[in-house]
Write a protein that holds these residues in place. Structure first.
Motif, PDB file in Angstrom:
ATOM      1  N   TRP A 166      -4.228  18.244   2.019  1.00 22.49           N
ATOM      2  CA  TRP A 166      -3.634  17.049   1.405  1.00 22.49           C
ATOM      3  C   TRP A 166      -4.223  15.789   2.024  1.00 22.49           C
ATOM      4  O   TRP A 166      -4.608  14.856   1.312  1.00 22.49           O
ATOM      5  N   PRO A 183      12.103   4.179  -5.072  1.00 19.53           N
ATOM      6  CA  PRO A 183      11.707   4.770  -6.368  1.00 19.53           C
ATOM      7  C   PRO A 183      10.322   5.409  -6.346  1.00 19.53           C
ATOM      8  O   PRO A 183      10.030   6.263  -7.169  1.00 19.53           O
ATOM      9  N   ARG A 213       3.047   9.704   2.072  1.00 20.44           N
ATOM     10  CA  ARG A 213       3.041  10.396   0.776  1.00 20.44           C
ATOM     11  C   ARG A 213       3.663   9.555  -0.332  1.00 20.44           C
ATOM     12  O   ARG A 213       4.022  10.074  -1.411  1.00 20.44           O
ATOM     13  N   LEU A 214       3.757   8.269  -0.099  1.00 20.93           N
ATOM     14  CA  LEU A 214       4.194   7.333  -1.143  1.00 20.93           C
ATOM     15  C   LEU A 214       3.376   7.578  -2.415  1.00 20.93           C
ATOM     16  O   LEU A 214       2.192   7.929  -2.317  1.00 20.93           O
ATOM     17  N   CYS A 215       4.000   7.334  -3.566  1.00 14.25           N
ATOM     18  CA  CYS A 215       3.285   7.537  -4.838  1.00 14.25           C
ATOM     19  C   CYS A 215       1.938   6.818  -4.823  1.00 14.25           C
ATOM     20  O   CYS A 215       1.884   5.599  -4.670  1.00 14.25           O
ATOM     21  N   GLY A 220       1.214   2.676 -12.270  1.00 15.94           N
ATOM     22  CA  GLY A 220       2.441   2.919 -13.038  1.00 15.94           C
ATOM     23  C   GLY A 220       3.110   1.603 -13.423  1.00 15.94           C
ATOM     24  O   GLY A 220       3.508   1.395 -14.571  1.00 15.94           O
TER      25      GLY A 220
HETATM   26  C1  HEM Z   1       6.851   4.230 -12.737  1.00 16.45           C
HETATM   27  C2  HEM Z   1       5.972   5.146 -12.502  1.00 16.45           C
HETATM   28  C3  HEM Z   1       6.015   6.116 -11.355  1.00 16.45           C
HETATM   29  C4  HEM Z   1       7.047   6.500 -10.539  1.00 16.45           C
HETATM   30  C5  HEM Z   1       8.496   6.026 -10.578  1.00 16.45           C
HETATM   31  C6  HEM Z   1       6.516   7.454  -9.591  1.00 16.45           C
HETATM   32  C7  HEM Z   1       7.256   8.047  -8.577  1.00 16.45           C
HETATM   33  C8  HEM Z   1       6.730   8.904  -7.633  1.00 16.45           C
HETATM   34  C9  HEM Z   1       7.467   9.465  -6.534  1.00 16.45           C
HETATM   35  C10 HEM Z   1       8.939   9.226  -6.234  1.00 16.45           C
HETATM   36  C11 HEM Z   1       6.617  10.257  -5.839  1.00 16.45           C
HETATM   37  C12 HEM Z   1       6.956  11.077  -4.582  1.00 16.45           C
HETATM   38  C13 HEM Z   1       6.692  10.208  -3.357  1.00 16.45           C
HETATM   39  C14 HEM Z   1       7.224  10.810  -2.075  1.00 16.45           C
HETATM   40  O1  HEM Z   1       7.489  12.002  -2.040  1.00 16.45           O
HETATM   41  O2  HEM Z   1       7.351  10.073  -1.076  1.00 16.45           O
HETATM   42  C15 HEM Z   1       5.334  10.200  -6.471  1.00 16.45           C
HETATM   43  C16 HEM Z   1       4.211  10.861  -6.022  1.00 16.45           C
HETATM   44  C17 HEM Z   1       3.011  10.844  -6.684  1.00 16.45           C
HETATM   45  N1  HEM Z   1       2.689  10.110  -7.821  1.00 16.45           N
HETATM   46 FE1  HEM Z   1       3.902   8.802  -8.770  1.00 16.45          FE
HETATM   47  N2  HEM Z   1       5.197   7.655  -9.863  1.00 16.45           N
HETATM   48  C18 HEM Z   1       4.840   6.846 -10.921  1.00 16.45           C
HETATM   49  C19 HEM Z   1       3.585   6.724 -11.490  1.00 16.45           C
HETATM   50  C20 HEM Z   1       2.476   7.434 -11.117  1.00 16.45           C
HETATM   51  C21 HEM Z   1       1.160   7.323 -11.719  1.00 16.45           C
HETATM   52  C22 HEM Z   1       0.799   6.364 -12.847  1.00 16.45           C
HETATM   53  C23 HEM Z   1       0.360   8.231 -11.085  1.00 16.45           C
HETATM   54  C24 HEM Z   1      -1.113   8.543 -11.279  1.00 16.45           C
HETATM   55  C25 HEM Z   1      -1.864   8.100 -12.187  1.00 16.45           C
HETATM   56  C26 HEM Z   1       1.158   8.892 -10.083  1.00 16.45           C
HETATM   57  C27 HEM Z   1       0.698   9.870  -9.243  1.00 16.45           C
HETATM   58  C28 HEM Z   1       1.407  10.402  -8.181  1.00 16.45           C
HETATM   59  C29 HEM Z   1       0.852  11.366  -7.239  1.00 16.45           C
HETATM   60  C30 HEM Z   1      -0.552  11.971  -7.295  1.00 16.45           C
HETATM   61  C31 HEM Z   1       1.840  11.619  -6.288  1.00 16.45           C
HETATM   62  C32 HEM Z   1       1.715  12.535  -5.069  1.00 16.45           C
HETATM   63  C33 HEM Z   1       1.213  11.701  -3.878  1.00 16.45           C
HETATM   64  C34 HEM Z   1       1.000  12.515  -2.608  1.00 16.45           C
HETATM   65  O3  HEM Z   1       1.687  13.508  -2.397  1.00 16.45           O
HETATM   66  O4  HEM Z   1       0.130  12.113  -1.818  1.00 16.45           O
HETATM   67  N3  HEM Z   1       2.435   8.393 -10.121  1.00 16.45           N
HETATM   68  N4  HEM Z   1       5.414   9.366  -7.567  1.00 16.45           N
END
Ligand code: HEM
Length: 508
Positions: free
Chosen positions: A123, A443, A449-451, A457
């Motif tokens: 990761w 959110p 590991r933030l999104c 988004g």
């Molecule tokens: C409003 C839109 C979005 C919300 C609310 C959201 C929310 C989240 C949340 C809550 C997590 C987990 C973070 C954690 O565990 O600390 C996450 C992880 C992730 N999100 Fe988002 N997300 C959004 C949009 C996107 C978009 C547009 C993409 C990619 C194009 C994306 C890709 C990812 C990826 C790849 C992870 C995993 C990151 C990691 O583990 O390193 N997300 N997202």
């Protein structure tokens, strides 16, 4: 004799179950009243509520406690309510909680090797490689694509209001975000807005569809990954997997053969594949096709763009849908948003630039408040990767223990947000004294590991919201009353309104 053996077996099983359901008690952690076979998860397994509400209800019952032990069927899970403890787990004590505990097998289940699911060093390396893909420079490069797709959406709204009294906005927004991600991640110029049979849209629906097998697949992926591995379940159905991998493989081949360059994520993935890194200052988005050592395999590229698709389309469209729903319920707030959009656009001569979008601060507050009340990803999960002692206690959390945080519960807790059911964008304004936004608001998760797609988004949602709100006003249909909350679907992982979101849309 047989009866006696059976009776002894049953007795033994009961003792085992009772012993098992006292796991948290033995560790000095308060617990609820689990029952066999669902533990504290009966509401979900009996399909009364989806995951978001099941966790929010546990939160509501236990919010006076910093943490509580629950049982996901037979699996002990630490359920954390205290925002400071959540922050510590996500950031300060990250070395104890760096994984989500999902099952990954890149050989037999190639799409499982994605950034969201990967753990440990794999990761870390992948995250470092992908991070430059989401810089503001890259996002600016993608803005033209977003505006293009938002314009198609705007035209569709104009078409639909000519023939319909109300519009189901959730579906249209999901089509928009599908087209955006198809374009920026896969480099495909898709049009699911005008095409009901669009294959990409069908695949997106399939990933989250609520049939028994998909629900089981998702539930096992998140909650009992060992059983998923044992049963040989893959992350998605075989036809979705084949579609996604073929698409990536054909796109890569086509671009490499024809020397095509496009300002999208696939281009950056190709850079990664060929050179192992993305150069942030590379305004040319160059492809080093001379390199012979491939740093990312096709399956690895496919797994990453797949997770961008899945993580990006449903979350952002949920944000947009609930945002217009809240604006429809709160017309005085919508008027302020309209005024801001009109004034900023006029300052920029009508052009929707990156800078103009940044100036729309009140709309941004509305989006943040929407993410508070309706977090699309309604819970966070981690796995304890190194034995952990909860600070200032003697409680030991063993390696391998699952940890869960209910965002829906926490974001609606009156201890953290005054009048939590009210939609109050001012909570997020920079000059608001109370600054509630910093307290218990996650959110997009937090820590390393933030999104990763947070800014994309927000950007894709904001572009579409501005494009629509510049032309239309939204109000509730007769069937909705202002104070009514939308019923949510049962048996889902994400926050999904049961019957979509029907709104009256009029030209301004
Ligand atoms: C409003 C839109 C979005 C919300 C609310 C959201 C929310 C989240 C949340 C809550 C997590 C987990 C973070 C954690 O565990 O600390 C996450 C992880 C992730 N999100 Fe988002 N997300 C959004 C949009 C996107 C978009 C547009 C993409 C990619 C194009 C994306 C890709 C990812 C990826 C790849 C992870 C995993 C990151 C990691 O583990 O390193 N997300 N997202």
């Amino acid at each position: 004799m047989l009866f006696l053996a059976f009776a002894i077996f049953v007795l033994f099983a009961i003792i085992q179950i009772v012993y098992h359901f006292r796991y948290w008690m033995r560790r000095g952690v308060p617990q609820l009243r689990p029952s066999f076979p669902f533990g504290d998860f009966g509401e979900f397994f009996r399909q009364k509520h989806g995951i978001p509400m099941t966790y929010a209800n546990i939160y509501a019952r236990t919010r006076h406690l910093p943490y509580v032990g629950i049982y996901l069927s037979m699996r002990p899970v630490l359920f954390v309510n205290d925002p400071q403890m959540v922050k510590d787990i996500l950031s300060r004590d990250f070395e104890h909680f760096h994984d989500r505990g999902l099952h990954v097998n890149e050989e037999t289940d190639p799409l499982s090797g994605n950034l969201f699911s990967l753990g440990g060093v794999k990761w870390k390396n992948m995250r470092a490689k992908l991070t430059p893909t989401f810089t503001s420079g890259c996002l600016k490069g993608m803005l033209a694509i977003l505006i293009d797709k938002a314009t198609v959406l705007q035209k569709q709204f104009a078409k639909e209001i000519a023939t319909h009294n109300t519009i189901e906005v959730k579906d249209l927004f999901a089509r928009y975000t599908t087209d955006v991600i198809a374009s920026v991640a896969y480099g495909i110029d898709n049009d699911s807005i005008n095409n009901d049979h669009d294959l990409f849209r069908q695949m997106g629906i399939k990933v989250f569809q609520q049939d028994f097998k998909t629900s089981l697949r998702l539930a096992l992926t998140f909650f009992i990954p060992k059983i998923k591995a044992l049963l040989g379940f893959s992350l998605v159905a075989k036809d979705v997997e084949d579609f996604m991998i073929n698409l990536v493989s054909k796109t890569i081949e086509h671009r490499e053969r024809n020397g095509i360059q496009r300002k999208d994520m696939m281009q950056l993935m190709l850079q990664l594949r060929n050179s192992g890194s993305v150069s942030i200052n590379d305004q040319q988005w160059n492809l080093d096709s001379s390199a012979t050592v491939k740093n990312l395999t096709i399956n690895q590229v496919a797994a990453q763009v797949f997770v961008f698709f899945v993580a990006g389309y449903e979350t952002s469209s949920t944000l947009m849908s609930f945002c217009v729903w809240e604006l429809a319920r709160n017309p005085e707030i919508q008027v302020k948003v309209h005024q801001e959009i009109d004034s900023v656009l006029s300052n920029y001569g009508g052009a929707l630039t990156y800078e103009a979008l940044a100036d729309m601060e009140y709309l941004e507050c509305c989006m943040e408040e929407t993410l508070r009340k309706h977090p699309p990803v309604s819970f966070l999960n981690r796995e304890c990767t190194k034995t952990y002692r909860i600070p200032e206690t003697d409680v030991i959390i063993d390696k391998g223990t699952a940890v869960v945080v209910s965002l829906l519960g926490m974001h609606r807790d009156p201890q953290h947000f005054t009048q939590p059911t009210e939609f109050k964008p001012e909570r997020f304004s920079s000059d608001e004294q109370s600054n509630e936004s910093n307290k218990a608001y996650f959110p997009f998760g937090g820590g390393p590991r933030l999104c990763i797609g947070m800014r994309l988004g927000m950007l894709q949602a904001k572009v579409a919201l501005v494009t629509l709100l510049a032309k239309f006003e939204f109000s509730l249909g007769k069937e909705h009353v202002k104070d009514m909350e939308l019923p949510l679907k049962a048996n889902t992982l994400l926050l999904v309104p049961q019957d979509g979101i029907q709104l009256v849309v009029k030209k301004r």
